[in-house]
Design a protein around this motif. Structure first.
Motif: not given
Length: 578
Positions: A277-279, A292-299, A472-475
């Motif tokens: 996710s790029y939110t 790896t570097k931690p990144f935001k996700t949508a599950s 991921a789409g919208t939050r």
């Protein structure tokens, strides 16, 4: 001055104040009104016209383009004549009563349709092209007129293959499912907007909606619409619904699919599906491994029938929700759809589900059974090595199995069943792999036949994630939940179509299938009587599909299905292959 003499003077004034050519001097705007207004005031007072109505009649028009001549006085003149006639009739009402009962709109008899009590105005933002935005009226009557007009004009394009999904929608009852989700009547625009989402998912479209328009190629008509709705209209539709409504739609769809044999209902594979996710919102981050570097996700959390490789349902969470809280919700969804008997269904999970809380939940609050791989820790490896050699049953060279009892740490239930497999021929080469389950079953069948089918859910993600589940789409969880549920409807219809087309289409991934079938076939759409005729040209690869789609109304009636398409105003559908 008498009324007849005033009429003559009014005509003379009108002739004298006729607009001149642009080269002539301008006519003063107060020529007519100076001689008429005093008379109007006296006349209206005489006939009992209310003061507010007097102002509306005698005041000068404020529009810059209004004509200030005798023509302006014609409207009040006609009104006065009607009042005089009504006053002369003894049986008629007085002029003041007539004026009181009328309104500004009814006096001029324009746009009376706006006062229709059952009319529900609805404006939808649409995209005619990638750059042109247009607001369209979407009331029921206008939609039907424009759809029928488009059909009468005929359509040619390369998206007529999408019409192959319409018979599958009729078999699945997609229209009734969408209507129940929208809670709107059949002539409303909202179920049709939802159907647009389903077909967009089938086409594996991604990105901003206005940059991937499908207008003027027959796409809009498959949804029963004369236009393609914009992203704003779709957002408003999804935002009006809750997560619970999306889950109810999943349950209803799952029950239909179970009745049609899409699920065997014996093995369920579950697995979380994390998308990057790029939110800009502050959320927890995920790291695959230490490098790896931690990144935001949508599950998203999917459940799959491991025998048929068909999705049963899913849940969508924020990334911070722990597994122990999301997994029970998914298992409850599966139970509502499959309605299993105790001991009928075995749930296959991966190592991250190896927790005492989850094992206790499955054992105490569900009729399901769970099988998970055990983590390789120092304690478990030592336990595996201490199992006596005579307890293992040799299956073939280098492979042996056994079944033991084991109690997981901090568990309130148990002991559970440990299925242990051993690889290698010599003791110094032994490798162990343990699985913890709540069902007492044959270890060889469980380890060799059942658990390897869990890999089908990974294959499903690889093949079908382009149906709206890849990004991921919208939050906003309710919007994303509903959007992904439309992907489930698209996947169900595509599965029915794949079964009829056979190989090699059954093994194609969703994007390849959409590009070849839904966007790669040329044809035209026309109407003959009460039937829409879709002609597919040069579709040699679909030659064997003739048996399923030619003379379609008769085939649907033979299956006990109404061949009329409700979102296309009860037209029937038939196909021609040329």
């Amino acid at each position: 001055m008498s009324l007849s003499s005033w009429r003559c003077s009014s005509k003379v004034s009108a002739v004298e104040s006729r607009p001149k050519s642009p080269n002539d001097s301008a006519i003063p705007g107060n020529v007519t009104f100076k001689c008429v207004k005093p008379f109007w005031t006296r006349a209206l007072k005489r006939f009992g016209i209310p003061s507010e109505a007097q102002k509306r009649i005698t005041e000068e028009p404020t529009n810059s383009y209004a004509r200030r001549s005798g023509t302006v006085s014609s409207t009040p003149m006609l009104l006065l004549k009607s009042l005089l006639r009504s006053c002369g009739n003894q049986d008629s009402k007085s002029a003041s009563v007539v004026w009181t009962e009328s309104s500004t709109i009814t006096a001029y008899k324009k746009k009376l349709y706006k006062l229709k009590p059952n009319r529900k105005p609805c404006d939808v933002e649409t995209f005619r092209t990638t750059k042109k935005t247009r607001i369209e009226q979407a009331d029921a009557g206008r939609l039907e007129r424009e759809v029928r007009q488009l059909l009468a004009n005929k359509i040619s394009g390369n998206m007529v293959g999408l019409w192959l999904l319409i018979p599958e929608h009729l078999r699945l009852g997609t229209w009734d499912l969408l209507r129940s989700w929208c809670c709107q009547p059949a002539d409303s625009v909202y179920p049709r907007l939802a159907l647009q989402l389903v077909h967009e998912a089938a086409l594996c479209s991604s990105g901003i909606r206005d940059a991937r328009h499908f207008s003027q190629r027959g796409f809009e008509l498959t949804n029963g619409l004369p236009f393609v709705a914009s992203d704003t209209a779709i957002h408003d539709l999804l935002d009006a619904h809750t997560v619970a409504e999306a889950e109810s739609l999943q349950v209803a769809l799952g029950i239909v699919r179970r009745a049609r044999g899409h699920f065997k209902g014996q093995l369920i594979a579950i697995d979380p599906f994390c998308k990057r996710s790029y939110t800009k919102r502050q959320t927890t981050r995920y790291r695959r491994d230490e490098t790896t570097k931690p990144f935001k996700t949508a599950s998203s959390y999917f459940a799959l029938d491991a025998d048929t490789s068909q999705p049963i349902g899913f849940i969508h969470n924020v990334s911070s929700l722990p597994l122990i809280r999301s997994c029970p919700k998914l298992l409850s969804l599966c139970s509502d759809i499959l309605n299993p008997d105790p001991g009928q269904v075995l749930v296959l999970a991966d190592t991250q589900h190896y927790t005492s809380e989850l094992m206790d939940y499955v054992h105490q609050k569900t009729v399901l059974d769970l099988l998970v791989p055990m983590r390789h820790t120092r304690y478990t490896l030592e336990f595996f090595r201490n199992v006596p050699h005579q307890d293992f049953t040799r299956r073939w060279a280098g492979y042996a199995t056994t079944k033991q009892t084991y109690k997981i740490k901090n568990s309130l239930t148990g002991p559970h069943h440990l299925y242990l497999q051993r690889s290698g021929e010599k003791p110094e080469n032994y490798e162990f792999k343990g699985f913890l389950g709540s069902r007492d079953a044959d270890e060889c069948e469980t380890l060799v036949d059942d658990f390897p089918k869990r890999w089908h859910i990974e294959e499903f993600f690889n093949v079908s994630q382009d149906l709206g589940w890849r990004r991921a789409g919208t939050r906003n969880i309710n919007i994303r939940y509903a959007h992904m549920t439309m992907g489930l409807l698209a996947q169900a219809a595509c599965h029915e179509l794949r079964m009829k087309l056979g190989e090699p289409y059954e093994s194609w991934d969703a994007k390849h299938f959409a590009k070849t079938i839904f966007q790669g076939l040329e044809g035209d759409i026309r109407v003959s009587g009460d039937t829409i005729i879709v002609t597919l040209y040069n579709a040699e690869e679909l030659e064997h599909a003739r048996t399923h789609y030619e003379n379609l109304p008769e085939k649907l009636q033979a299956d006990g299905i109404d061949p009329r398409i409700p979102w296309l105003y009860n037209f029937k559908l038939d196909f021609r292959f040329k």
